[in-house]
Design a protein around this motif. Sequence first.
Motif, mmCIF file in Angstrom:
data_model
loop_
_atom_site.group_PDB
_atom_site.id
_atom_site.type_symbol
_atom_site.label_atom_id
_atom_site.label_comp_id
_atom_site.label_asym_id
_atom_site.label_seq_id
_atom_site.Cartn_x
_atom_site.Cartn_y
_atom_site.Cartn_z
ATOM 1 N N ALA A 156 -7.878 3.269 0.555
ATOM 2 C CA ALA A 156 -6.567 3.291 0.247
ATOM 3 C C ALA A 156 -5.860 4.526 1.219
ATOM 4 O O ALA A 156 -4.817 4.223 1.665
ATOM 5 C CB ALA A 156 -6.294 3.593 -1.283
ATOM 6 N N ARG A 157 -6.884 5.362 1.114
ATOM 7 C CA ARG A 157 -6.021 6.520 1.733
ATOM 8 C C ARG A 157 -6.043 6.079 3.390
ATOM 9 O O ARG A 157 -4.999 6.459 4.075
ATOM 10 C CB ARG A 157 -6.986 7.728 1.908
ATOM 11 C CG ARG A 157 -6.265 9.214 2.307
ATOM 12 C CD ARG A 157 -6.698 10.380 1.973
ATOM 13 N NE ARG A 157 -7.534 10.623 0.432
ATOM 14 C CZ ARG A 157 -6.539 10.416 -0.579
ATOM 15 N NH1 ARG A 157 -5.208 10.746 -0.389
ATOM 16 N NH2 ARG A 157 -7.259 10.882 -1.616
ATOM 17 N N MET A 163 0.283 3.523 7.222
ATOM 18 C CA MET A 163 1.637 3.341 6.994
ATOM 19 C C MET A 163 2.301 4.583 7.067
ATOM 20 O O MET A 163 3.638 4.313 7.660
ATOM 21 C CB MET A 163 1.578 3.339 5.146
ATOM 22 C CG MET A 163 2.835 3.200 4.636
ATOM 23 S SD MET A 163 3.588 1.721 4.951
ATOM 24 C CE MET A 163 5.235 2.283 5.287
ATOM 25 N N ALA A 164 1.609 5.646 7.242
ATOM 26 C CA ALA A 164 2.672 7.016 7.624
ATOM 27 C C ALA A 164 2.730 6.827 9.099
ATOM 28 O O ALA A 164 3.936 7.061 9.557
ATOM 29 C CB ALA A 164 1.878 8.088 7.420
ATOM 30 N N GLN A 224 -2.854 4.262 3.747
ATOM 31 C CA GLN A 224 -1.738 5.087 3.695
ATOM 32 C C GLN A 224 -1.582 5.889 4.858
ATOM 33 O O GLN A 224 -0.124 6.205 5.454
ATOM 34 C CB GLN A 224 -1.903 6.210 2.659
ATOM 35 C CG GLN A 224 -1.792 5.613 1.238
ATOM 36 C CD GLN A 224 -0.468 4.847 0.865
ATOM 37 O OE1 GLN A 224 0.188 4.453 1.812
ATOM 38 N NE2 GLN A 224 -0.628 4.383 -0.446
ATOM 39 N N TYR A 225 -2.632 6.504 5.783
ATOM 40 C CA TYR A 225 -2.313 6.954 6.831
ATOM 41 C C TYR A 225 -1.661 6.126 8.111
ATOM 42 O O TYR A 225 -0.838 6.453 8.929
ATOM 43 C CB TYR A 225 -3.593 7.589 7.341
ATOM 44 C CG TYR A 225 -3.773 9.046 6.946
ATOM 45 C CD1 TYR A 225 -4.331 9.398 5.826
ATOM 46 C CD2 TYR A 225 -3.624 10.085 7.624
ATOM 47 C CE1 TYR A 225 -4.336 10.567 4.994
ATOM 48 C CE2 TYR A 225 -3.639 11.294 7.098
ATOM 49 C CZ TYR A 225 -4.110 11.523 5.926
ATOM 50 O OH TYR A 225 -4.258 12.870 5.428
ATOM 51 N N PHE A 237 0.756 -1.198 -0.027
ATOM 52 C CA PHE A 237 0.028 -0.174 0.119
ATOM 53 C C PHE A 237 0.854 1.295 0.063
ATOM 54 O O PHE A 237 0.362 2.441 0.037
ATOM 55 C CB PHE A 237 -1.075 -0.078 1.254
ATOM 56 C CG PHE A 237 -2.295 -0.444 0.909
ATOM 57 C CD1 PHE A 237 -3.126 0.382 0.444
ATOM 58 C CD2 PHE A 237 -2.687 -1.719 1.551
ATOM 59 C CE1 PHE A 237 -4.380 -0.250 -0.261
ATOM 60 C CE2 PHE A 237 -3.996 -2.112 1.184
ATOM 61 C CZ PHE A 237 -4.840 -1.095 0.315
ATOM 62 N N LEU A 238 1.974 0.981 -0.007
ATOM 63 C CA LEU A 238 3.042 2.250 0.415
ATOM 64 C C LEU A 238 2.929 3.147 -0.654
ATOM 65 O O LEU A 238 2.476 4.283 -0.605
ATOM 66 C CB LEU A 238 4.252 1.713 0.289
ATOM 67 C CG LEU A 238 5.312 2.118 1.363
ATOM 68 C CD1 LEU A 238 6.778 1.797 1.008
ATOM 69 C CD2 LEU A 238 5.314 3.679 1.553
ATOM 70 N N PHE A 239 3.071 2.989 -1.787
ATOM 71 C CA PHE A 239 2.999 4.108 -3.007
ATOM 72 C C PHE A 239 2.008 3.555 -4.033
ATOM 73 O O PHE A 239 2.729 2.764 -4.857
ATOM 74 C CB PHE A 239 4.558 4.323 -3.498
ATOM 75 C CG PHE A 239 5.266 5.015 -2.267
ATOM 76 C CD1 PHE A 239 5.337 6.425 -2.267
ATOM 77 C CD2 PHE A 239 6.138 4.200 -1.557
ATOM 78 C CE1 PHE A 239 6.088 6.868 -1.054
ATOM 79 C CE2 PHE A 239 6.694 4.707 -0.412
ATOM 80 C CZ PHE A 239 6.874 5.846 -0.342
ATOM 81 N N LEU A 240 0.946 3.919 -4.097
ATOM 82 C CA LEU A 240 -0.006 3.382 -5.210
ATOM 83 C C LEU A 240 -0.296 4.459 -6.428
ATOM 84 O O LEU A 240 -0.439 5.864 -5.791
ATOM 85 C CB LEU A 240 -1.473 3.034 -4.560
ATOM 86 C CG LEU A 240 -1.051 1.838 -3.661
ATOM 87 C CD1 LEU A 240 -2.467 1.649 -3.209
ATOM 88 C CD2 LEU A 240 -0.646 0.578 -4.309
#
Lengths: 1052, 490
Positions: free
Chosen positions: B280-281, B287-288, B284-285, B8-11
């Motif tokens: 997806a968002r 992941m952050a 990413q949060y 999911f890191l960088f999509l």
Amino acid sequence: MNPPRSFRFLACLSFVGVWCATPGAAAPSAKLSFNRDVRPILSDKCFQCHGPDEAKRKGGMRLDLREAALKGGEAGPVFVPGQPDESEMILRILSKDRDEQMPPPKSHKTIAPAELAILKRWIAEGAEYQSHWSFLKPERPPVPEVASAKSAVRNPIDAFIIERLAAEKLTLSPEAEKTTIIRRVALDLTGLPPTSEEVAAFLADSSPDAYEKVVDRLLASPRYGEKMAQQWLDFARYADSNGFQSDTSRQMWPWREWLIHAFNRNQPFDQFTIDQLAGDLLPNPTRDQIVATGFNRNHRLNGEGGRIVEEWFAETVIDRVETTGLTWLAITLNCCRCHDHKYDPITQREFYQLFAFFNSNDELGVLDEFGGAGRTRAGGNSRPVLALTTPEQETRIAQREKVVAEATARVAEAVRELPAAQAEWEPKFRQQVSENFKTWTMLEPREVRSDGGAIFVRQPDGSWLATGLNPPFDQYLTVAPIAAGSFSGLLLDVFPDPSLPNQSLGRNSNGNFVLTDVIAEITAPTLEKPLTATFTRAEADYNQKGYEVKLIVEAPPKAGRNARKRQGWAIDGPTKRDPRKAMFVTAKPLTVPEQATLRVTLRHDTLANHNIGRFRLSVSALPPAGLTLDGGKVPPSIVAALNVAAAVRTPAQRSELAKFYRENTDNPVKRAETALAAAKKGVEDSFADVPTTMVMKEKPEPREAFILKRGEYDHPADKVTRGVPASLPALPPGAPVNRLGFAQWLVSGEHPLTARVWVNRAWEQFFGTGLVKTTENLGSQAEWPSHPELLDWLATEFVRLGWDMKAMQRLIVTSAAYRQSSKVTPALVARDPENRLLARGPRFRLNAETLRDQALAISGLLVEQIGGPSVRPYMPPAVWDETSVYGDMRNYKADTGAALYRRTLYTIWKRTAAPPMMQLFDAPTREICTVKRTITNTPLQALVLLNEATYVESARVLAQRMLLEGGTTPEQRIAWAFRRATGAEPHADELRILTAGLEKRLTRFRNSPDEAAQLLTVGETKPDPKLDPIELAAYAVTGNVLLNLDRVVTRE
Amino acid sequence: MNCNDHDFLFLDESERLALTRRTFLQRAAGGMGLAALGSLFGGAPRANAAATMLPGLPHFAPKAKRIIYLFQSGAPSQMDLFDPKPGMAKRRGEDLPASIRKGQRLTTMTSGQKSFPVAPSMFQFAQHGQSGAWFSELMPHMAGLADEWAIIRSMHTEAINHDPAITFFQTGSQLAGRPSIGSWLSYGLGSENQDLPAYVVLTSFGSGRKDDQPLYDRLWSSGFLSAKHQGVKFRNKGDRVLYLSNPPGMNAETRRETLDELAALNQQHFGVMGDPEIQARIAQYEMAFRMQSSVPDLTDISKESADVLAMYGPEVKTPGTYASNCLLARRLAERDVRFVQLFHMGWDHHGGLPTAIRGQCRDTDQPTAALIKDLKQRGLLDDTLIVWGGEFGRTIYSQGALTETNYGRDHHPRCFTTLLTGAGVKRGITFGATDDFCYNITENPVHVHDLNATILHLMGADHERLTFRYQGRDFRLTDIHGERVKGVLA
């Protein structure tokens, strides 16, 4: 071949099932379309070797033209129309022989079975060709009659969209909620969310044209131009730096300001185009029209040490061709710098014919400022530039120019007065000479300072004794006033002193010194740069062998076998302890203005610790030729002339004496000349704060242009003249064959690409994806349009409306297609994952600029001020400095006050270290023209929105307003902020989640008030001291959550 | 469903579409509460790389899983370090013969020079190891690993000034706009780590020449590839990764709570809008949040043994030094970061070369050797490729004064030395040769495109097939050139 109507066939086509962007199989009943079905296969798989590029064509076979394909190459005709199984093309594709097989294995390209089927069917159907659709002038298709869903049609756009949907048995989604649509259109047209008041007014307006009124208000807003400029800045590769290596600053913001105003006043796109490409060539161009040409000066400029000017001049011009091609034509001309285009009908020759339009700018093609010394790293604009004076500045300049004129007249007058003045001077000078005229005047320094920490003590005889530290290689600086007049030489007296080692003259342990260099500079208020003396003669009363004083003034040591270090002057200090003197004489005396200061540097770089111990400096104003160590003499010939009555002097004597007087004394001419220099500097100074901007300015005679072999600047081939590609229309009749004619050609209305390119990108702006998805390329390799007829209808409509950009945008945003809800259903995702058919509204993340602007707007921090120089908002430490120690764009310091809260498009942009927040949200580096940004979703973006100072400060300021303006209960306050952030009322669940979160944080901050206080320190604005810091901090975190909501960072 | 199957890191859009369509359908059918969402991210740190690779990749079995690229920015002098020219001593000060220069272009820094005096290296060379590889006295530690290196003496390039030359090395083009090699690898091979970016950049200033050539964002830019493939430059000041730290006063617990709140609100809104992008968002949060601990964990060297720290030399504890970056590179390699690129500035020695190059070698020699030994002792050298080199070479003739103790050298694109070791590299060899003046290549020329083709090859990518369609054309790192250098492959 009669060009067929480009898209007529499509009306009868229908796709069932998952709609796919690339051309799938057409319905079996319909005839294939070459452009839609066949060309993409041939272009991608075959043209590279069998296309327009003649030099690289294999087997003499060309496939992009029917005649050529029928004629065939070494292996005979490519195909037999009607007979796929006997066609060479098909046999080759099917062949298993690696030498025969097409495409050849080493190309790594293969023909898929479905593609093979299409090729066979196309040959069976007669193998007919069409010119590439985008190279044919769009013809206006009729607007479809939509019987079934007539009521859904708000304008012709919808008819095309609905007809296409109907073929799939789909319909538009219902209209989005009013709170959603007003936020969507406000963000799309102005880049800012609507205020709560604007939302409320819209909700309260039940008139049928309530929405259209909102649209018109937004289009008239000054914020509109700022929003529209954002994308154009990417196209124009706009930045505040020069872009190469040390990446120094430049000034192009006047062009940016012009751009914003051009959008705001809705300049028609044809004039917008002409002004930017050729405003300077218009008859009597306005200042705005010249500023506009900065579009093609926004490219990078190389100022690297060692760069070869011819090389980068060529790159500058090529950048212009590529940028212009990409921006207006969406074709990739850059392939042709080295060879004929592989896919599109453009030759290398034609590329350089376009090059010839852009190579006659009166410029260097690299940074002007570089200069010979290689040390000018201050940045600046390179010619041609335009100074943008205000009326007040013009008045001031006129006044100062008048002073110059007066000073010039005064010089002439002084020349006339000179003989009389000389006559008055002669007797005095005669007397001086007879009274043992004093050559050397001792300096009375204001300051004598050591670089390395020595301390100087003034001695009664005016000399200075070094005490304290004696560092290895010291430099002594003497700063002293110097009388106006002349400076022709420097005398250095060095004395022994009991306090010095060996009671000698130098500070080394043996009492010696070695003086490596002497530098003398004169500064004065009227001097822009210091005057540096060039000493050409040096004499001393004693020289140590091998360390003669003349070495100091001789030419710098040569490279090569006999190279040696600059040795300097030494005096055998260990053995000889007598006072010594050395003098340094200029070739020509320097003119010393009033209030001047002399700065003398004595350098000791030769041997460690060999610094002078005690010294004194004197200067002379006498003619250099007469200077001696013991006090110079006035040249005997002058003395002789002086001693003869004026009337009986020989002409040679008269002229020699006049020359001596004029050069060596304080006289009316010298004074007048000094005044003139000061006046001239005054004019220069008045330009110092006048902004300039780089512009295009055609040279009187065009530069020659050549085809560059392999695109290399040092391999010119045939000379070429300006022209446009043969596959596109000719220049309009009567158009000049220059940039102006070229610009007129783009917007004549006959050009097949210009209008299509613009409407396709406008579509992308509002729907997220262009009608042709590849908005960067409408050439042969372009994706087939999702709605070809709509594209052409819009393109013709744009021309019909006189290239009215606002009108086109109004048309798009008032369509039902635009106004529909962006809610997603599983069925729609399955049917049309990319939403190309538009059965729902598009939903996508806001771009970098809009995200930051929105946070500032929601919090109320935004400062609405149009134009001006770039500003410096918050930036983490060392972003500019971690990779560069050069140039003037270093040591970033954030601005203070209003400049912190300006719209993001005004943020200063250094290309080699672009604003990091922008980079993380997919902005390009602005090094080259970029016409499309990707939209990514990364954790680094989450970190920006959570932690970056502007966002944190915005959250805090929003919190403050929640407390002061949002009501009295947590629910009221949160709902108030939620409306500001989203435009909508919070759902009960949402309010519950937010209120619970707030309660938790209130408890947490009550337990650790220090943390609350810390959180409130972020950002320059100060919290209202009346508010409870704990409460404010808790609400600030709520603000942080709100600004990070997916629905806030998304335009939906 | 299990999100650990996916990076999911960088999509970017298309990937998200492919991914989220599936999860959307599953979720819409089954429904999924917040509790379940929390468990999505607690799995193994290692992503399944296959999920983020391009279809068809690797093209063949890779030799290297990752790269540590030690870029020596400014261009080290090959004849003072790796390519001895003893015959030059007797030609000292003689003008470079025209038969050698062959009218080749010079930079405008020396093209106006009246003579081109030969400046023999003032440093002693000796042979080392079983292989007998030559190293100058400036590189004792690297020389100690003589049998590990493949020394390519026959590198050549096209650009003659730093900015275009270094851009060419990184992107295969002298002009801005193309993706860097790390971006190509991120794009082609994806990430093997779910908590860190696939492509990390570390920079350091050299002590040999403190005012040396700058670096540019474009050197790790993704060009026309999706911006998610751009190199993440670790900072030497402030947050290692920009914006990593919570604002002051916001501790980890508060942050965790806000993210839960945010996820709950976003999830609620997902229920209304149905857009898979929302989920997806949320991911990413999360992941952050994980990066807020994974990055400090990565850069915390307090648990490194004294022996290891000593091996890298005295500067290892100073952030922003080459030594410190070498140790970080090893720690990144341990975490399977695909491409780690160091840029060490300060090699541009137009004048005062003897002093300046000593400083540069002091910075880099020991840490470089330590990195290799350290990787080796951890078994990582076998699947890590190491590249050491700069953007071009330097001239045999002196720029400016030639004295007993001083000379300078101008840019020289015709030949220079690059060193390789690690995965898939033939070790203990010297490849290619230059003429007596170290001016022209006499044997086995290796172009920048060839080197890049070789690097991609070792990573399992065919440089002719790793392409991206942009503006209608299939672009690749090596343009239309490049041959892998078989002579240096094991």
